[in-house]
Design an enzyme around this catalytic site. Structure first.
Site, PDB file in Angstrom:
ATOM      1  N   HIS A 180     -10.304  -5.649  -2.718  1.00 57.87           N
ATOM      2  CA  HIS A 180     -11.414  -5.398  -1.792  1.00 57.87           C
ATOM      3  C   HIS A 180     -12.455  -4.592  -2.571  1.00 57.87           C
ATOM      4  CE1 HIS A 180      -9.257  -6.838   1.719  1.00 57.87           C
ATOM      5  NE2 HIS A 180      -8.217  -6.103   1.387  1.00 57.87           N
TER       6      HIS A 180
ATOM      7  N   GLU B 262       0.805  -1.234   0.000  1.00 55.86           N
ATOM      8  CA  GLU B 262       0.000   0.000   0.000  1.00 55.86           C
ATOM      9  C   GLU B 262       0.834   1.279   0.000  1.00 55.86           C
ATOM     10  OE1 GLU B 262      -2.695  -0.542   3.312  1.00 55.86           O
ATOM     11  OE2 GLU B 262      -3.595  -2.324   2.415  1.00 55.86           O
TER      12      GLU B 262
ATOM     13  N   GLU C 258      -6.356 -10.517  -1.430  1.00 56.76           N
ATOM     14  CA  GLU C 258      -7.228 -10.227  -0.274  1.00 56.76           C
ATOM     15  C   GLU C 258      -8.675 -10.081  -0.712  1.00 56.76           C
ATOM     16  OE1 GLU C 258      -5.734  -6.902   2.055  1.00 56.76           O
ATOM     17  OE2 GLU C 258      -3.655  -7.517   1.760  1.00 56.76           O
TER      18      GLU C 258
ATOM     19  N   ASN D 200       2.078  -5.250  -3.114  1.00 54.76           N
ATOM     20  CA  ASN D 200       0.664  -5.539  -2.838  1.00 54.76           C
ATOM     21  C   ASN D 200      -0.095  -4.236  -2.554  1.00 54.76           C
ATOM     22  OD1 ASN D 200      -1.388  -7.631  -2.173  1.00 54.76           O
ATOM     23  ND2 ASN D 200      -1.239  -6.838  -0.075  1.00 54.76           N
TER      24      ASN D 200
ATOM     25  N   ASP E 178     -12.382  -9.759  -1.264  1.00 57.93           N
ATOM     26  CA  ASP E 178     -13.719  -9.798  -0.667  1.00 57.93           C
ATOM     27  C   ASP E 178     -14.598  -8.844  -1.458  1.00 57.93           C
ATOM     28  OD1 ASP E 178     -12.853  -7.322   0.507  1.00 57.93           O
ATOM     29  OD2 ASP E 178     -12.436  -8.306   2.420  1.00 57.93           O
TER      30      ASP E 178
HETATM   31  O1  G3I Z   1      -5.928  -8.109  18.785  1.00 57.77           O
HETATM   32  C1  G3I Z   1      -6.266  -6.805  19.253  1.00 57.77           C
HETATM   33  C2  G3I Z   1      -6.981  -6.876  20.556  1.00 57.77           C
HETATM   34  O2  G3I Z   1      -6.127  -7.420  21.535  1.00 57.77           O
HETATM   35  C3  G3I Z   1      -7.440  -5.471  20.948  1.00 57.77           C
HETATM   36  O3  G3I Z   1      -8.159  -5.511  22.115  1.00 57.77           O
HETATM   37  C4  G3I Z   1      -8.290  -4.863  19.849  1.00 57.77           C
HETATM   38  C5  G3I Z   1      -8.724  -3.444  20.148  1.00 57.77           C
HETATM   39  O4  G3I Z   1      -8.698  -2.636  19.014  1.00 57.77           O
HETATM   40  O5  G3I Z   1      -7.536  -4.853  18.669  1.00 57.77           O
HETATM   41  C6  G3I Z   1      -7.130  -6.132  18.233  1.00 57.77           C
HETATM   42  O6  G3I Z   1      -6.338  -5.927  17.095  1.00 57.77           O
HETATM   43  C7  G3I Z   1      -7.050  -5.667  15.902  1.00 57.77           C
HETATM   44  C8  G3I Z   1      -6.617  -6.694  14.858  1.00 57.77           C
HETATM   45  O7  G3I Z   1      -7.203  -6.392  13.630  1.00 57.77           O
HETATM   46  C9  G3I Z   1      -6.993  -8.120  15.246  1.00 57.77           C
HETATM   47  O8  G3I Z   1      -8.382  -8.249  15.306  1.00 57.77           O
HETATM   48  C10 G3I Z   1      -6.716  -4.265  15.433  1.00 57.77           C
HETATM   49  O9  G3I Z   1      -7.248  -3.316  16.338  1.00 57.77           O
HETATM   50  C11 G3I Z   1      -7.266  -4.037  14.061  1.00 57.77           C
HETATM   51  O10 G3I Z   1      -6.777  -2.794  13.578  1.00 57.77           O
HETATM   52  C12 G3I Z   1      -6.815  -5.122  13.142  1.00 57.77           C
HETATM   53  O11 G3I Z   1      -7.404  -4.918  11.866  1.00 57.77           O
HETATM   54  C13 G3I Z   1      -6.743  -5.532  10.787  1.00 57.77           C
HETATM   55  C14 G3I Z   1      -6.369  -4.480   9.774  1.00 57.77           C
HETATM   56  O12 G3I Z   1      -5.786  -5.108   8.645  1.00 57.77           O
HETATM   57  C15 G3I Z   1      -5.373  -3.499  10.355  1.00 57.77           C
HETATM   58  O13 G3I Z   1      -4.824  -2.684   9.393  1.00 57.77           O
HETATM   59  C16 G3I Z   1      -7.697  -6.546  10.174  1.00 57.77           C
HETATM   60  O14 G3I Z   1      -7.899  -7.627  11.086  1.00 57.77           O
HETATM   61  C17 G3I Z   1      -7.118  -7.092   8.873  1.00 57.77           C
HETATM   62  O15 G3I Z   1      -8.088  -7.854   8.209  1.00 57.77           O
HETATM   63  C18 G3I Z   1      -6.713  -5.936   7.985  1.00 57.77           C
HETATM   64  O16 G3I Z   1      -6.121  -6.469   6.812  1.00 57.77           O
HETATM   65  C19 G3I Z   1      -5.710  -5.516   5.846  1.00 57.77           C
HETATM   66  C20 G3I Z   1      -4.453  -6.043   5.190  1.00 57.77           C
HETATM   67  O17 G3I Z   1      -3.475  -6.333   6.160  1.00 57.77           O
HETATM   68  C21 G3I Z   1      -3.907  -5.054   4.169  1.00 57.77           C
HETATM   69  N1  G3I Z   1      -4.931  -4.683   3.197  1.00 57.77           N
HETATM   70  C22 G3I Z   1      -6.204  -4.232   3.773  1.00 57.77           C
HETATM   71  C23 G3I Z   1      -6.758  -5.246   4.750  1.00 57.77           C
HETATM   72  C24 G3I Z   1      -8.102  -4.821   5.288  1.00 57.77           C
HETATM   73  O18 G3I Z   1      -8.000  -3.636   6.034  1.00 57.77           O
END
Ligand code: G3I
Length: 303
Positions: A206, A127, A235, A169, A237
């Site tokens: 996405h 990105e 990725e 990516n 969806d």
């Molecule tokens: O695990 C913690 C937890 O302990 C905490 O209490 C909670 C509170 O916010 O956060 C949890 O972490 C979260 C994590 O996902 C696991 O669920 C993060 O806040 C959250 O920001 C994170 O989001 C991820 C996101 O990337 C972050 O940028 C998504 O799961 C994930 O699907 C998403 O994936 C991205 C790719 O890496 C790059 N391309 C876009 C794609 C979608 O956004």
């Protein structure tokens, strides 16, 4: 063939999913994931904040949980991701200039060293381009270290693990008419012409109302492939989960020999980063196959 992975394998391709380590204890989740998919991406566990929470101190516990689950179940693994403006640990967010540049290099060496020889493809840089009409780079602390940060990342990655395919990516590079797509295309063309090591482009794909699937997607895949790189749909969806759109995406990949595989960004709708309401995946929250699943399977089976 009766599963996504086996159906994709008929043409030498893979069909993957993002896996979250926290769900590996959910047998409904692992049953579907193990049955249907033959490539795994850690949804968060191999990112910078997860793998190097303190500067110079690497932690691969969660990443290894995903990696080991995949390999013990006969699957390959995509690595995601090494250099990114987002999900940087606090210490990295505070760095700049040559210190940050060196920290990026150390990070790539540390993570790729740990997984050396074990990863099918790494999303080396994620990105890095801006949305909108500029076609240029996104502003970030990494970008401010100098425009050559991306090629430095790729050269570092090639030396760290020569066996891994090295991918750039991004999202919103699916529509061939968009400036962001052209910006990334020009970068890849430049890298190939100057011998900067790059093996693949990841189209995150996405799709939603603001960035919908477009009929020129196949042109995008073909155009990148013609530069001499593989294309991976990394990725996928689709908000709303249209079966027709899912079939179009898969058929566009199948039409291009260098489109080597498709990964969906989660197993069930309830596992999606978008939330269940978006219904963007191939299985519903109860683990039932959706119409989109059948459309994808049929496309992979040549129908
Ligand atoms: O695990 C913690 C937890 O302990 C905490 O209490 C909670 C509170 O916010 O956060 C949890 O972490 C979260 C994590 O996902 C696991 O669920 C993060 O806040 C959250 O920001 C994170 O989001 C991820 C996101 O990337 C972050 O940028 C998504 O799961 C994930 O699907 C998403 O994936 C991205 C790719 O890496 C790059 N391309 C876009 C794609 C979608 O956004």
């Amino acid at each position: 063939a009766s599963t996504l992975g086996a159906a994709a394998a008929q043409s030498g391709r893979y069909f993957g999913t993002a896996i979250a380590s926290g769900k590996l204890g959910d047998s409904a989740y692992t049953t579907i994931a193990n049955r249907e998919f033959d490539m795994v991406t850690a949804e968060n566990e191999m990112k910078i904040d997860a793998t190097e929470p303190n500067r110079g101190q690497f932690n691969f516990s969660a990443g290894d949980r995903v990696y080991n689950w995949a390999v013990q179940n006969g699957k390959r693994v995509r690595g995601h991701t090494l250099a990114w403006h987002s999900q940087q640990p606090g210490w990295m967010q505070q760095l700049s200039g040559s210190t940050l540049r060196q920290a990026m290099i150390n990070h790539i060496n540390g993570v790729m060293g740990h997984y050396k020889g074990k990863i099918y493809a790494w999303d080396v840089v994620n990105e890095a381009y801006a949305d909108g009409n500029s076609g240029g780079r996104r502003d970030s602390n990494l970008q401010r270290t100098g425009n050559d940060w991306i090629e430095v990342a790729f050269r570092t990655a090639r030396a760290a693990d020569p066996a891994a395919k090295l991918c750039y990516n991004d999202y919103n590079i699916d529509n061939w008419s968009w400036a962001k797509t052209q910006g990334v295309y020009n970068m890849v063309r430049d890298f190939k012409s100057r011998g900067v090591p790059i093996d693949c482009v990841g189209l995150q794909s996405h799709f939603n109302g603001n960035s919908p699937y477009n009929g020129n997607y196949r042109t995008t895949i073909q155009s990148f492939a013609a530069l001499g790189v593989d294309v991976q749909i990394t990725e996928l969806d689709i908000q709303g989960g249209s079966a027709t759109t899912y079939a179009n995406v898969v058929n566009d990949c199948l039409a291009v020999p260098r489109c080597t595989g498709v990964t969906v960004w989660g197993v069930r709708d309830s596992d999606s980063w978008l939330g269940s309401g978006a219904a963007p995946l191939l299985f519903d929250g109860n683990g039932n196959k959706k119409a989109a699943y059948t459309a994808v399977l049929n496309a992979l089976n040549g129908g």
